[in-house]
Scaffold this active site. Structure first.
Site, PDB file in Angstrom:
ATOM      1  N   TYR A   1      -6.162   7.112   3.552  1.00  0.00           N
ATOM      2  CA  TYR A   1      -6.864   5.979   2.856  1.00  0.00           C
ATOM      3  C   TYR A   1      -5.593   4.373   3.316  1.00  0.00           C
ATOM      4  O   TYR A   1      -6.178   3.251   3.226  1.00  0.00           O
ATOM      5  CB  TYR A   1      -5.887   5.851   1.073  1.00  0.00           C
ATOM      6  CG  TYR A   1      -5.831   4.937   0.537  1.00  0.00           C
ATOM      7  CD1 TYR A   1      -6.838   4.430   0.062  1.00  0.00           C
ATOM      8  CD2 TYR A   1      -4.378   4.075   0.066  1.00  0.00           C
ATOM      9  CE1 TYR A   1      -6.581   3.091  -0.701  1.00  0.00           C
ATOM     10  CE2 TYR A   1      -4.407   2.946   0.319  1.00  0.00           C
ATOM     11  CZ  TYR A   1      -5.659   2.170  -0.425  1.00  0.00           C
ATOM     12  OH  TYR A   1      -5.716   1.165  -1.276  1.00  0.00           O
TER      13      TYR A   1
ATOM     14  N   GLU B   1       0.441  -1.518   0.282  1.00  0.00           N
ATOM     15  CA  GLU B   1       0.060   0.216   0.042  1.00  0.00           C
ATOM     16  C   GLU B   1       0.684   1.442  -0.109  1.00  0.00           C
ATOM     17  O   GLU B   1       0.536   2.555  -0.837  1.00  0.00           O
ATOM     18  CB  GLU B   1      -0.435   0.610   1.350  1.00  0.00           C
ATOM     19  CG  GLU B   1      -2.071  -0.563   1.034  1.00  0.00           C
ATOM     20  CD  GLU B   1      -3.205  -0.821   0.095  1.00  0.00           C
ATOM     21  OE1 GLU B   1      -3.015   0.298  -0.743  1.00  0.00           O
ATOM     22  OE2 GLU B   1      -3.852  -1.923  -0.299  1.00  0.00           O
TER      23      GLU B   1
ATOM     24  N   ASP C   1      -9.190   5.456  -2.435  1.00  0.00           N
ATOM     25  CA  ASP C   1      -8.277   5.818  -3.163  1.00  0.00           C
ATOM     26  C   ASP C   1      -8.744   6.674  -4.789  1.00  0.00           C
ATOM     27  O   ASP C   1     -10.088   7.136  -5.120  1.00  0.00           O
ATOM     28  CB  ASP C   1      -8.134   5.354  -3.417  1.00  0.00           C
ATOM     29  CG  ASP C   1      -8.453   3.643  -4.482  1.00  0.00           C
ATOM     30  OD1 ASP C   1      -9.021   3.817  -4.361  1.00  0.00           O
ATOM     31  OD2 ASP C   1      -7.357   3.613  -5.110  1.00  0.00           O
TER      32      ASP C   1
END
Length: 350
Positions: free
Chosen positions: A132, A49, A150
């Site tokens: 996020y 991520e 996102d």
DNA sequence: AATACGGGGAC
DNA sequence: GTCCCAGTATT
């Protein structure tokens, strides 16, 4: 901002689509595998991520494989020197991510016994983990029922609701609409919506005929889904100019130094340069010798365009301090961002 | 609320 | 060339 679409987002339709079309990615556990109660390793999900922040899946893959090969567990990454992490991150961009990555690994080991927090709220206290990323990890690893918003979701939802304003002016409304739709399979749903945005509801083209949420999509009904999201107009990039100085010694080694630890390309490796300003000015060489002009390198950053005049020279290494001399064969392993790899290539040291 | 912060893949 | 990407931190 009021979202007026009477059709709630159909999470079941999205999951059904995902069960058949999920992308196969190195950090992912497939929906079939998840149904066997297998969940992904939070370390790998977190690493992916962070790498994926403002970065395409295509660009991330080989970095992810390299990092997990070098540092299979968070303890391994925490124990690595920051320099080694920056060297491996070189080329991926947004280098504050690499510094925060290392700080985060150390925080997880030091403050959490090597175990990632299992809630979005806990995760968001970690360096480099924002709204996020914390939501994504919590959903994907622990099925926390939280909205994961996102850039893909911005686009999908802007189209679904035919959002008449730029996304940044309706972020809370989109998050609220998404939150209501999050099903029990929260992790699969988050990944499904991102896959949907990446492959069906793509930036330039929307393949509405195969979209599982087409029945409720207002932009499709209007007939021009690619019109959304509405873009704010972007400012013109200023130009900065300067000089870059590539010095080699008699044996062909190149002089390198470290940039300041924060700011642009913070902590990364460079060759000496002038200041970058609207006017390049005359070159002030860092050593005496027969300097040769080797042309120009143009590099575009997020917020300005850089034009560097490239100079090279062969010098004896006395009057330089603070840096080091690197063999040409070792350049590949240095923490050189793309800009300075282009500079070295232009000077014939590529 | 704005701005700083990289690089490359896809068109 | 353009667009924009699994955003965050700072001001």
């Amino acid at each position: 901002m009021l979202l007026t679409n009477p059709h709630p987002l159909d999470a079941e339709a999205v999951l059904e689509w995902y069960d058949r079309h999920a992308r196969d990615l190195p950090w992912r556990v497939s929906p079939q595998n998840r149904k066997a109660r297998n969940r992904p390793d939070p370390y790998r999900v977190w690493l992916s991520e962070v790498m994926l922040q403002q970065t395409t899946v295509a660009a991330v893959q080989k970095y992810f494989l390299r990092f997990t090969s070098l540092w299979p567990r968070v303890e391994d990454l925490a124990a690595a020197p920051l320099d080694a992490v920056l060297r491996e991150w070189a080329g991926l961009g947004y280098y504050a991510r690499a510094r925060n990555l290392h700080a985060c690994a150390q925080a997880v080991v030091r403050d959490h016994g090597g175990v990632f927090p299992d809630t979005a709220a806990g995760l968001q206290t970690l360096p480099g983990v924002g709204a996020y990323t914390s939501a994504a990890i919590a959903a994907i690893c622990f099925d926390e029922r939280i909205a994961v918003l996102d850039g893909n979701l911005d686009r999908v939802l802007a189209r679904y609701y035919a959002l008449p304003v730029p996304v940044r002016d309706a972020k809370d409304a989109l998050r609220g609409a998404l939150q209501i739709a999050v099903p029990e399979r929260a992790g699969d749903f988050a990944q499904a919506m991102m896959d949907l945005g990446a492959t069906i509801c793509a930036p330039r083209t929307a393949y509405c005929l195969v979209c599982p949420i087409q029945p409720g999509c207002v932009a499709t009904r209007e007939g021009a889904p690619e019109r959304y999201p509405i873009k704010p107009e972007k400012a013109e990039k200023p130009v900065r100019r300067g000089h870059a100085f590539v010095m080699t010694d008699a044996s062909g080694d190149v002089y390198l130094q470290s940039r300041p630890g924060k700011g642009l390309l913070g902590g990364m490796t460079e060759v000496p340069t002038s200041i970058w300003a609207e006017d390049a000015g005359e070159p002030i060489y860092p050593a005496t010798g027969e300097w040769r002009h080797r042309g120009q390198v143009v590099h575009v950053f997020t917020h300005f365009r850089l034009e560097l005049e490239i100079w090279s020279v062969t010098v004896s290494p006395e009057a330089l301090d603070g840096g080091w001399w690197s063999e040409p064969a070792a350049l590949k392993g240095e923490a050189l961002p793309t800009l300075f790899r282009k500079v070295l290539a232009q000077a014939g040291m590529g």
